[in-house]
Design an enzyme around this catalytic site. Structure first.
Site, mmCIF file in Angstrom:
data_model
loop_
_atom_site.group_PDB
_atom_site.id
_atom_site.type_symbol
_atom_site.label_atom_id
_atom_site.label_comp_id
_atom_site.label_asym_id
_atom_site.label_seq_id
_atom_site.Cartn_x
_atom_site.Cartn_y
_atom_site.Cartn_z
ATOM 1 N N ASN A 1 0.759 -1.259 0.059
ATOM 2 C CA ASN A 1 -0.086 0.216 -0.150
ATOM 3 C C ASN A 1 0.857 1.203 -0.165
ATOM 4 O O ASN A 1 0.385 2.313 0.387
ATOM 5 C CB ASN A 1 -0.883 0.012 1.023
ATOM 6 C CG ASN A 1 -1.946 -1.253 1.173
ATOM 7 O OD1 ASN A 1 -2.520 -1.418 0.109
ATOM 8 N ND2 ASN A 1 -1.914 -2.026 2.273
ATOM 9 N N ASP B 1 -13.158 6.582 6.862
ATOM 10 C CA ASP B 1 -11.818 6.058 6.852
ATOM 11 C C ASP B 1 -11.326 6.648 5.633
ATOM 12 O O ASP B 1 -11.780 6.045 4.425
ATOM 13 C CB ASP B 1 -12.023 4.525 7.127
ATOM 14 C CG ASP B 1 -10.669 3.982 7.360
ATOM 15 O OD1 ASP B 1 -9.796 4.495 6.888
ATOM 16 O OD2 ASP B 1 -10.491 2.718 7.929
ATOM 17 N N LYS C 1 0.153 3.732 4.702
ATOM 18 C CA LYS C 1 -0.192 3.442 3.413
ATOM 19 C C LYS C 1 0.576 4.562 2.285
ATOM 20 O O LYS C 1 1.776 4.488 2.271
ATOM 21 C CB LYS C 1 -1.620 3.215 2.833
ATOM 22 C CG LYS C 1 -2.103 2.242 3.794
ATOM 23 C CD LYS C 1 -3.629 1.745 3.487
ATOM 24 C CE LYS C 1 -4.293 0.606 4.646
ATOM 25 N NZ LYS C 1 -3.538 -0.447 4.780
ATOM 26 N N HIS D 1 -13.964 -1.757 6.720
ATOM 27 C CA HIS D 1 -12.839 -2.811 7.070
ATOM 28 C C HIS D 1 -13.168 -3.309 8.462
ATOM 29 O O HIS D 1 -13.797 -2.874 9.347
ATOM 30 C CB HIS D 1 -11.604 -1.648 7.104
ATOM 31 C CG HIS D 1 -10.209 -2.263 7.328
ATOM 32 N ND1 HIS D 1 -9.590 -2.355 8.751
ATOM 33 C CD2 HIS D 1 -9.434 -3.191 6.543
ATOM 34 C CE1 HIS D 1 -8.296 -2.773 8.357
ATOM 35 N NE2 HIS D 1 -8.280 -3.464 7.475
ATOM 36 N N GLU E 1 -15.891 4.196 4.095
ATOM 37 C CA GLU E 1 -14.314 4.440 3.692
ATOM 38 C C GLU E 1 -14.489 5.426 2.719
ATOM 39 O O GLU E 1 -15.466 5.280 1.823
ATOM 40 C CB GLU E 1 -13.860 3.187 3.221
ATOM 41 C CG GLU E 1 -13.479 2.129 4.485
ATOM 42 C CD GLU E 1 -12.839 0.866 4.075
ATOM 43 O OE1 GLU E 1 -12.160 0.895 2.969
ATOM 44 O OE2 GLU E 1 -13.091 -0.117 4.601
ATOM 45 N N HIS F 1 -7.298 4.839 2.282
ATOM 46 C CA HIS F 1 -6.826 4.680 0.834
ATOM 47 C C HIS F 1 -7.050 5.917 0.045
ATOM 48 O O HIS F 1 -6.942 5.956 -1.138
ATOM 49 C CB HIS F 1 -7.617 3.431 0.209
ATOM 50 C CG HIS F 1 -7.403 2.177 0.940
ATOM 51 N ND1 HIS F 1 -6.189 1.309 0.857
ATOM 52 C CD2 HIS F 1 -7.999 1.502 2.000
ATOM 53 C CE1 HIS F 1 -6.214 0.498 1.673
ATOM 54 N NE2 HIS F 1 -7.300 0.423 2.492
ATOM 55 N N SER G 1 -10.858 -0.441 0.774
ATOM 56 C CA SER G 1 -9.677 -1.083 0.558
ATOM 57 C C SER G 1 -9.648 -2.355 -0.418
ATOM 58 O O SER G 1 -8.515 -2.463 -0.698
ATOM 59 C CB SER G 1 -9.267 -1.570 1.844
ATOM 60 O OG SER G 1 -10.498 -2.448 2.392
HETATM 61 C C1 LIG Z 1 -9.829 0.919 5.221
HETATM 62 C C2 LIG Z 1 -8.694 0.715 6.339
HETATM 63 N N1 LIG Z 1 -8.512 1.123 7.764
HETATM 64 C C3 LIG Z 1 -7.796 0.867 8.648
HETATM 65 C C4 LIG Z 1 -6.704 0.011 8.442
HETATM 66 C C5 LIG Z 1 -5.548 -0.247 9.336
HETATM 67 O O1 LIG Z 1 -4.596 0.674 9.280
HETATM 68 P P1 LIG Z 1 -3.103 0.135 10.102
HETATM 69 O O2 LIG Z 1 -2.519 -0.657 9.089
HETATM 70 O O3 LIG Z 1 -2.470 1.627 9.896
HETATM 71 O O4 LIG Z 1 -3.509 -0.265 11.333
HETATM 72 C C6 LIG Z 1 -6.662 -0.560 7.069
HETATM 73 C C7 LIG Z 1 -5.447 -1.283 6.730
HETATM 74 O O5 LIG Z 1 -5.330 -2.279 6.138
HETATM 75 C C8 LIG Z 1 -7.447 -0.420 6.040
HETATM 76 O O6 LIG Z 1 -7.353 -0.744 4.929
#
Ligand SMILES: Cc1ncc(COP(=O)(O)O)c(C=O)c1O
Length: 381
Positions: free
Chosen positions: A44, A201, A235, A130, A172, A204, A176
């Site tokens: 990512n 969120d 990411k 997520h 989101e 991405h 993701s």
């Molecule tokens: C949409 C989403 N939120 C939260 C996270 C979690 O982030 P982190 O990897 O910093 O814990 C991810 C990670 O894959 C994600 O894709």
């Protein structure tokens, strides 16, 4: 000891492992073979910043100034100048009034939803959010209503019919796994109409959408009293950690009540400094976001899939076993792709997940897309 029957736990672990093997769902966490570098379409690191010398210099400077770890919770003595600078840079990048940095995006999502949740807060979750947000909703002790993916009518109905005084709608900005986008202006309008908070969120979105400033910024929603966001620093920002961004009142509430903030050691100062440097770069170089989107378009066209909203391109395949076989064949051909299978796919459809990066040449992306197209049986352009 020889002859000792396995414990009930060991027998259960064995049976679970057998089921995973039978269904093609075995995962592994092993370092890559450094003797054979692969073209990476799985990470990512959308802007290619994780190895940028400017981030590494910032991290080294923070290591020397603050040490290798934060040493304590942020509310004890684990807040350093690197954390304060990062929070300021995140606000500048996203246009949000206040930011609070957590040790991961996962922790940020758990922290904000558990701090806002409880019996008086309805959580309305898009069906594709997520795992960290699903876990957060479960932990929050809130009533939870899952709504079909990107169905604004269902969000409106959930809010209109609620018995709770407060509500948070959780989405989101760019999803993701499927890589599609939420309609943030429409969602924000519904939330404003029904006195709810829209929590986006931006894991991405930041670094990719809105010339790198995120989809909330691009939608003109920064600073809206009805919108807050979470971010990961791991990411597009090339570092590690997470954040919640919104009003100063929200930040103050989280500092005092978010358990993953209070009962967790602060983010390592080196990661904070690297992420702050990444924010400065993203703001100063909006062309980076343009490059990742252009490469994502080349990837989608080459693989015969519709271009997604951000860096993630999703290629559905028949089964978990097929996804594994294709990913292994591409690995042998020198390309690393994501292989997403249940339970990591919100729609239950196994897929190859291809991520574009700003630092790949168009020639490399074309070559990789041709290999993927060949593997999945699509004629390369
Ligand atoms: C949409 C989403 N939120 C939260 C996270 C979690 O982030 P982190 O990897 O910093 O814990 C991810 C990670 O894959 C994600 O894709």
């Amino acid at each position: 000891m020889a002859g000792t029957p396995p414990s009930a736990l060991d027998a259960w672990l064995d049976s679970r492992a057998r089921v995973r093997r039978r269904r093609g769902l075995v995962r592994a966490a092993t370092p890559p073979d450094s003797a054979r570098p692969l073209l990476d379409l799985a990470s990512n690191d959308y802007l290619g910043l994780s190895a940028d010398p400017r981030l590494i210099d910032a991290a080294v400077g923070a290591l020397r100034r603050h040490g290798a770890g934060a040493r304590a919770s942020r509310v004890v003595c684990g807040t350093t100048a690197a954390h304060a600078d990062l929070e300021e840079q995140l606000c500048t990048l996203t246009g949000q009034p206040a930011a609070l940095v957590f040790s991961s995006g996962y922790a940020a999502n758990l922290g904000v939803l558990t701090a806002l949740g409880g019996p008086g807060t309805l959580l309305v979750l898009d069906a594709h959010v997520h795992a960290s947000l699903i876990d957060a909703a479960r932990l929050s002790r809130s009533p939870v209503q899952a709504v079909p993916h990107n169905d604004i009518g269902a969000v409106r109905a959930a809010l209109a019919g609620r018995a709770q005084p407060r509500a948070v709608v959780v989405v989101e900005s760019i999803y993701s796994v499927l890589g599609d986008a939420a309609d943030l202006p429409a969602l924000a309008a519904v939330c404003a109409e029904h006195d709810a908070l829209l929590l986006v969120d931006e894991a991405h979105g930041i670094g990719v959408a809105g010339h790198g400033r995120g989809a909330v910024y691009a939608a003109g929603l920064s600073g809206s009293p009805h919108v807050a966001l979470t971010a990961t620093l791991s990411k597009a920002l090339g570092s590690q950690g997470g954040a919640v961004l919104g009003s100063a009142g929200l930040r103050e509430h989280l500092v005092n009540t978010a358990r993953t903030f209070i009962f967790d050691t602060g983010l390592a100062p080196a990661s904070a400094a690297a992420a702050a440097q990444a924010c400065r770069i993203v703001l100063a170089e909006p062309a980076l976001a343009g490059r990742v989107l252009a490469n994502a378009g080349v990837l989608a066209a080459g693989c015969g899939v519709l271009p997604a909203a951000g860096a993630v391109q999703s290629v559905p395949v028949h089964s978990a076993g097929t996804a594994l076989e294709l990913a292994a064949a591409l690995h042998d051909a020198g390309v690393l792709v994501g292989c997403f299978r249940p339970p990591s796919v919100p729609d239950g459809v196994s897929r190859l997940r291809l991520t574009a990066r700003a630092d790949l040449t168009t020639a490399d992306v074309r070559r990789a897309a041709a290999l993927v197209a060949d593997a999945i049986g699509v004629a390369a352009p």
